[in-house]
Design a protein around this motif. Structure first.
Motif, mmCIF file in Angstrom:
data_model
loop_
_atom_site.group_PDB
_atom_site.id
_atom_site.type_symbol
_atom_site.label_atom_id
_atom_site.label_comp_id
_atom_site.label_asym_id
_atom_site.label_seq_id
_atom_site.Cartn_x
_atom_site.Cartn_y
_atom_site.Cartn_z
ATOM 1 N N LEU A 634 0.829 -1.200 0.000
ATOM 2 C CA LEU A 634 0.000 0.000 0.000
ATOM 3 C C LEU A 634 0.870 1.259 0.000
ATOM 4 C CD1 LEU A 634 -2.629 -1.148 2.646
ATOM 5 C CD2 LEU A 634 -3.080 -0.784 0.217
ATOM 6 N N ALA A 635 1.915 1.256 0.836
ATOM 7 C CA ALA A 635 2.808 2.411 0.895
ATOM 8 C C ALA A 635 3.598 2.560 -0.406
ATOM 9 C CB ALA A 635 3.760 2.272 2.076
ATOM 10 N N LEU A 636 3.927 1.445 -1.054
ATOM 11 C CA LEU A 636 4.602 1.504 -2.357
ATOM 12 C C LEU A 636 3.742 2.253 -3.365
ATOM 13 C CD1 LEU A 636 6.343 -1.414 -4.243
ATOM 14 C CD2 LEU A 636 4.709 0.039 -5.409
ATOM 15 N N VAL A 637 2.458 1.915 -3.423
ATOM 16 C CA VAL A 637 1.560 2.556 -4.384
ATOM 17 C C VAL A 637 1.488 4.057 -4.115
ATOM 18 C CG1 VAL A 637 -0.824 2.704 -5.200
ATOM 19 C CG2 VAL A 637 0.218 0.464 -4.792
ATOM 20 N N GLU A 638 1.381 4.428 -2.837
ATOM 21 C CA GLU A 638 1.288 5.845 -2.494
ATOM 22 C C GLU A 638 2.571 6.591 -2.866
ATOM 23 O OE1 GLU A 638 0.710 9.445 0.097
ATOM 24 O OE2 GLU A 638 2.349 8.020 0.206
ATOM 25 N N ALA A 639 3.721 6.004 -2.537
ATOM 26 C CA ALA A 639 4.997 6.645 -2.845
ATOM 27 C C ALA A 639 5.222 6.739 -4.353
ATOM 28 C CB ALA A 639 6.136 5.863 -2.188
ATOM 29 N N ALA A 640 4.932 5.646 -5.059
ATOM 30 C CA ALA A 640 5.094 5.656 -6.518
ATOM 31 C C ALA A 640 4.171 6.689 -7.146
ATOM 32 C CB ALA A 640 4.811 4.267 -7.078
ATOM 33 N N GLY A 641 2.948 6.789 -6.612
ATOM 34 C CA GLY A 641 2.006 7.763 -7.151
ATOM 35 C C GLY A 641 2.515 9.183 -7.023
ATOM 36 N N ARG A 642 3.163 9.500 -5.903
ATOM 37 C CA ARG A 642 3.690 10.857 -5.721
ATOM 38 C C ARG A 642 4.823 11.148 -6.702
ATOM 39 N NH1 ARG A 642 1.666 13.615 -1.459
ATOM 40 N NH2 ARG A 642 0.527 12.396 0.124
ATOM 41 N N ILE A 643 5.667 10.155 -6.954
ATOM 42 C CA ILE A 643 6.758 10.359 -7.901
ATOM 43 C C ILE A 643 6.216 10.523 -9.311
ATOM 44 C CG2 ILE A 643 8.692 9.181 -9.023
ATOM 45 C CD1 ILE A 643 9.519 8.152 -6.298
ATOM 46 N N VAL A 644 5.287 9.656 -9.694
ATOM 47 C CA VAL A 644 4.703 9.745 -11.039
ATOM 48 C C VAL A 644 4.012 11.090 -11.224
ATOM 49 C CG1 VAL A 644 2.959 8.782 -12.581
ATOM 50 C CG2 VAL A 644 4.451 7.253 -11.287
ATOM 51 N N LEU A 645 3.236 11.515 -10.225
ATOM 52 C CA LEU A 645 2.532 12.797 -10.324
ATOM 53 C C LEU A 645 3.511 13.956 -10.444
ATOM 54 C CD1 LEU A 645 -0.081 14.439 -10.233
ATOM 55 C CD2 LEU A 645 0.078 14.414 -7.723
ATOM 56 N N ALA A 646 4.563 13.949 -9.623
ATOM 57 C CA ALA A 646 5.545 15.035 -9.679
ATOM 58 C C ALA A 646 6.206 15.104 -11.055
ATOM 59 C CB ALA A 646 6.597 14.835 -8.589
ATOM 60 N N GLU A 647 6.510 13.949 -11.627
ATOM 61 C CA GLU A 647 7.150 13.934 -12.943
ATOM 62 C C GLU A 647 6.192 14.410 -14.029
ATOM 63 O OE1 GLU A 647 8.830 10.086 -13.580
ATOM 64 O OE2 GLU A 647 10.375 10.351 -12.030
ATOM 65 N N ARG A 648 4.929 14.024 -13.927
ATOM 66 C CA ARG A 648 3.943 14.469 -14.925
ATOM 67 C C ARG A 648 3.752 15.984 -14.838
ATOM 68 N NH1 ARG A 648 5.053 10.117 -16.548
ATOM 69 N NH2 ARG A 648 3.639 8.347 -16.896
ATOM 70 N N LEU A 649 3.683 16.507 -13.610
ATOM 71 C CA LEU A 649 3.530 17.953 -13.445
ATOM 72 C C LEU A 649 4.745 18.700 -13.975
ATOM 73 C CD1 LEU A 649 1.913 18.119 -9.889
ATOM 74 C CD2 LEU A 649 0.803 18.555 -12.091
ATOM 75 N N ALA A 650 5.934 18.125 -13.753
ATOM 76 C CA ALA A 650 7.154 18.753 -14.273
ATOM 77 C C ALA A 650 7.143 18.782 -15.793
ATOM 78 C CB ALA A 650 8.379 18.006 -13.753
ATOM 79 N N GLU A 651 6.634 17.710 -16.411
ATOM 80 C CA GLU A 651 6.534 17.664 -17.877
ATOM 81 C C GLU A 651 5.589 18.745 -18.391
ATOM 82 O OE1 GLU A 651 5.249 13.760 -18.825
ATOM 83 O OE2 GLU A 651 7.103 12.783 -18.161
ATOM 84 N N LEU A 652 4.451 18.923 -17.687
ATOM 85 C CA LEU A 652 3.461 19.909 -18.123
ATOM 86 C C LEU A 652 3.970 21.336 -17.965
ATOM 87 C CD1 LEU A 652 0.215 18.299 -16.639
ATOM 88 C CD2 LEU A 652 0.880 18.421 -19.047
ATOM 89 N N SER A 653 4.785 21.557 -16.919
ATOM 90 C CA SER A 653 5.283 22.905 -16.672
ATOM 91 C C SER A 653 6.457 23.265 -17.568
ATOM 92 C CB SER A 653 5.694 23.047 -15.203
ATOM 93 O OG SER A 653 6.798 22.203 -14.903
ATOM 94 N N GLY A 654 6.987 22.264 -18.268
ATOM 95 C CA GLY A 654 8.097 22.513 -19.182
ATOM 96 C C GLY A 654 9.416 22.558 -18.483
#
Length: 654
Positions: A634-654
């Motif tokens: 469960l903690a793996l999913v939460e941690a992975a989700g935060r990393i994936v989200l941060a990377e996606r947001l970084a991609e969108l912000s350029g």
């Protein structure tokens, strides 16, 4: 977390005949030198087991093809195969005769079906193992449902096939059940055609069916057969008279196909990101689903009991129950993956639970909702690699842990926001848990780790009481009750002020409890639950202190045992969930590179099949504790989700 308290001394023998929990002397107490997790042992390393499940029970399969753990008909039933805890407590092997190390093992993609490849001096063979899932056959009388039955369900049968793909391979089947945790040997009866054998013991019956010719020797059934290229054989084991008993390998393959269809169709509903962490998220989803008891919607903390947190030691607990504190992490993970059906089933289970006289939920329940989990010992079992005692039940069930209220109410708020409605039946639960948190938050307790020492004012317990009042305030606003929202909101602010006044040391770091400056990984929850914003200096100092001072070889300890009165002997390994919490916390405070680096380390220490136990011994690289551990995944999913989200947001912000 799912560790437990020191068991109470019972004045009578338990109803099941086990010895009462009167704390026998452990080998760890008698030893002069600590045992290494890598010490030579006849016991299979914990991380080398494969996990298969039918969402009613699960089995652990060793690399040599032996099922060392299976409880029937459900997760918390007595074991039929228990050699995980004693090499004489029952086992079931199917594999090449005289060969113990396979060429490779994997899961059939998108499933919990195990595939093992074997090379022998004369040929190659492929073994498939699965607990069968398939179309519902009618009312389940062996494990009755309280939730609405699904279209597909467990068939209460284990199937195993072997196919020779080159040359010839001599195959051996050995089935030696040890009913009631090994206390009763099986009494066998053999069918005239020698393709079926029934065994009974301790009130449990199982049926072994195979296209090989069986023989009964002492307390076990055996068969041997030479397979040639292109040939295939099977065996099945069932524990329900209504189970489908396959008559040939074609019928078994049909059952395997139905099981594959079930898992892949279920996984197709999950949102798995197209990311390098995607495969681990996928496997974690399958583990979490596999540890879910379908009849009630409950999730067991782990499949096993008494796998040691300290090699050869006494930190051994029964995790085949549901912890309320797991609920919010379960809801977070399920909703992140769009598995809303499972989230709703779990929420309904929580809503059905019986509270105490004061309206408070217990910290843990049985998977059927029962409250009494009295702990007993199985003195006759050696324990995994000598780790004793072996415990059945969990003495922590009636302990006070003030964090339970926050976990329950955070999960309700998550579910309410996701479903966009607040079910009427949940409101009494919300009121009772909020009022309980309001009444007890000033009182000391045993803390999230269920310490056996003197009750303390644990910061994480106060923090979770704040979570309870904060979430209750938001839920009251959703319901339109402004007066309750104002009252509960005032209490939330009062708790927060108290923590920041008494729970922060001179360095600006969150303490373990008010009477110490010791660190505790549970204070990472201040980041995960939004107690302080990511740019707060105290939160940043706390997260970095844990990263730098409460870690071994980069992995996080719960606390340092020498600084904490937990009432137990021996050193424990690093806690996998705490390391994943640190990933999340580092991401929250903006330390993305450190978060990615730690996540990379954690990915690399997954078991060969992508599974995690509760702890990781940084010195030896071995997994410790019960397995597979839901909280870790469960903690793996939460941690992975935060990393994936941060990377996606970084991609969108350029």
């Amino acid at each position: 977390m799912s560790t437990t308290v020191k068991p109470k001394r019972n004045a009578h023998k338990a109803a099941d005949g086990a010895e009462p929990a009167t704390a026998p002397k452990s080998q760890a107490q008698a030893a002069t030198m600590p045992q290494s997790a890598a010490a030579p042992s006849p016991f299979t390393p914990i991380a080398d087991y494969a996990f298969v499940s039918d969402c009613h029970t699960g089995a652990l399969v060793a690399p040599d093809g032996t099922i060392d753990w299976l409880c029937v008909p459900r997760f918390d039933s007595p074991s039929v195969f228990g050699s995980l805890l004693d090499r004489g407590a029952g086992a079931f092997r199917l594999g090449p005769f005289g060969i113990n190390v396979p060429s490779g093992r994997t899961y059939e993609p998108g499933t919990n079906t195990l595939v093992t490849a074997w090379k022998t001096p004369s040929g190659w063979a492929i073994v498939r193992d699965a607990l069968v899932m398939g179309p519902r056959r009618g009312e389940d009388t062996i494990t009755p449902h309280t939730r609405p039955p699904a279209d597909e369900d467990a068939q209460h049968v284990l199937v195993r096939t072997v196919r020779c793909i080159e040359g010839s391979v001599e195959i051996e089947l050995v089935c030696e059940p040890g009913f009631d945790y090994g206390r009763a040997s099986g009494e066998w009866s053999l069918a005239e055609d020698r393709h079926r054998a029934d065994a009974t013991g301790a009130g449990q019956a199982i049926r072994l069916q195979t296209d090989m010719l069986l023989g009964i020797e002492a307390n076990h059934a055996r068969a041997r057969h030479v397979l040639h290229a292109g040939e295939e054989l099977y065996c099945s084991l069932s524990w329900d008279e209504g189970s489908p008993v396959p008559a040939n390998v074609e019928e078994v393959n049909a059952l395997l196909a139905a099981t594959t269809s079930f898992w892949r169709s279920w996984l197709a509903r999950a949102r798995i990101p197209d990311h390098e962490l995607g495969p681990l998220i996928q496997r974690s989803a399958l583990v979490i689903k596999g540890l879910t008891y379908m009849p009630t919607g409950a999730t067991v903390a782990a499949l096993t009991t008494s796998l040691p947190e300290t090699p050869g030691g006494e930190r051994n607990w029964d995790y085949r129950y549901t912890w309320i504190r797991d609920s919010t992490f379960t809801l977070q993970a399920l909703h992140f993956m769009d598995l809303d059906w499972e989230a709703n089933e779990f929420m309904q289970f929580i809503a059905d639970l019986e509270t105490g006289d004061n309206g408070a939920l217990q910290i843990m329940y049985g998977i059927d909702g029962r409250r009494d989990l009295t702990e007993t010992f199985r003195e006759e079992l050696s324990g995994y690699a000598g780790a004793r005692p072996v415990r059945i039940g969990n003495g922590a069930f009636d302990q006070r842990q003030n964090d339970v209220f926050g976990a329950a109410l955070d999960s309700v708020l998550l579910h309410t926001r996701r479903s966009q409605r607040l079910p009427r039946r949940l409101w009494p639960l919300i009121e009772s848990q909020a009022e309980c948190a309001k009444a007890v938050w000033r009182q000391p307790d045993q803390g999230i780790w269920e310490a056996r020492g003197k009750p303390q004012h644990y910061v994480s317990s106060k923090l979770m009481c704040w979570v309870a009042m904060d979430r209750a305030t938001k839920l009251a606003k959703i319901r339109g009750d402004g007066d309750l929202a104002a009252s509960w909101g005032e209490t939330a602010e009062e708790i927060k002020s108290d923590i920041l006044e008494h729970g922060v040391d001179k360095r600006g770091v969150l303490r373990q409890h008010y009477a110490t400056d010791a660190l505790d990984a549970s204070t990472l929850l201040a980041a995960i639950f939004g107690f302080l914003p990511g740019n707060d200096k105290r939160l940043r100092a706390s997260v970095l202190a844990i990263a730098d001072e409460l870690s071994e070889n980069g992995f996080v300890l719960r606390y340092r045992t020498g600084e904490t009165d937990d009432g137990l002997s021996g050193k424990e390994g690093t806690f996998v969930i705490c390391s994943f919490w640190l990933v999340s916390a580092l991401a929250i405070i903006g330390e993305m590179q450190r978060a990615r680096d730690l996540m990379t380390r954690l990915v690399k220490v997954a078991s060969p099949l992508g599974l995690y136990a509760e702890e990781f011994d940084a010195d030896t690289g071995r997994h410790l504790g019960n397995f597979p551990q839901a909280f870790s995944h469960l903690a793996l999913v939460e941690a992975a989700g935060r990393i994936v989200l941060a990377e996606r947001l970084a991609e969108l912000s350029g």
